[in-house]
Design a protein around this motif. Structure first.
Motif, mmCIF file in Angstrom:
data_model
loop_
_atom_site.group_PDB
_atom_site.id
_atom_site.type_symbol
_atom_site.label_atom_id
_atom_site.label_comp_id
_atom_site.label_asym_id
_atom_site.label_seq_id
_atom_site.Cartn_x
_atom_site.Cartn_y
_atom_site.Cartn_z
ATOM 1 N N GLU A 2 0.858 -1.213 -0.305
ATOM 2 C CA GLU A 2 0.331 0.051 -0.287
ATOM 3 C C GLU A 2 0.780 1.000 0.214
ATOM 4 O O GLU A 2 2.066 1.099 1.253
ATOM 5 N N GLU A 3 1.005 2.277 -0.753
ATOM 6 C CA GLU A 3 1.494 3.400 -0.978
ATOM 7 C C GLU A 3 0.492 4.601 -0.295
ATOM 8 O O GLU A 3 -0.773 4.594 0.267
ATOM 9 N N LYS A 4 1.790 5.063 0.449
ATOM 10 C CA LYS A 4 0.432 6.299 1.018
ATOM 11 C C LYS A 4 1.077 7.112 0.531
ATOM 12 O O LYS A 4 2.251 7.913 0.190
ATOM 13 N N TYR A 5 -0.085 8.762 0.582
ATOM 14 C CA TYR A 5 0.622 9.927 -0.106
ATOM 15 C C TYR A 5 -0.523 11.040 0.669
ATOM 16 O O TYR A 5 -0.937 10.795 0.786
ATOM 17 N N SER A 6 1.078 11.706 0.381
ATOM 18 C CA SER A 6 0.052 13.250 1.531
ATOM 19 C C SER A 6 -0.992 13.824 0.569
ATOM 20 O O SER A 6 -1.063 13.455 -1.086
ATOM 21 N N ILE A 7 -1.104 14.802 1.467
ATOM 22 C CA ILE A 7 -2.166 15.509 0.514
ATOM 23 C C ILE A 7 -2.009 16.531 0.189
ATOM 24 O O ILE A 7 -2.387 16.180 -1.482
#
Length: 53
Positions: A2-7
């Motif tokens: 799972e990739e996590k991206y900032s707002i």
């Protein structure tokens, strides 16, 4: 994985997509004013375009 991206990354990506959409919509065909062209000439042009296809 799972990739996590900032707002901010998500908002930047959305802005880039919107810019691409706007730029492609701007490139529309220009309307040609045929009022100055004699009707006979327009007919000849139309016939030539049809025979070209």
């Amino acid at each position: 994985m799972e990739e996590k991206y900032s707002i901010n990354e998500i908002l930047n990506a959305v802005s880039e997509i919107n810019e691409v959409k706007v730029n492609t919509q701007i490139k529309s065909k220009k309307r040609v004013d045929n009022d100055d062209i004699p009707k006979n000439t327009l007919k000849l042009i139309e016939q030539a375009e049809k025979s070209k296809d």
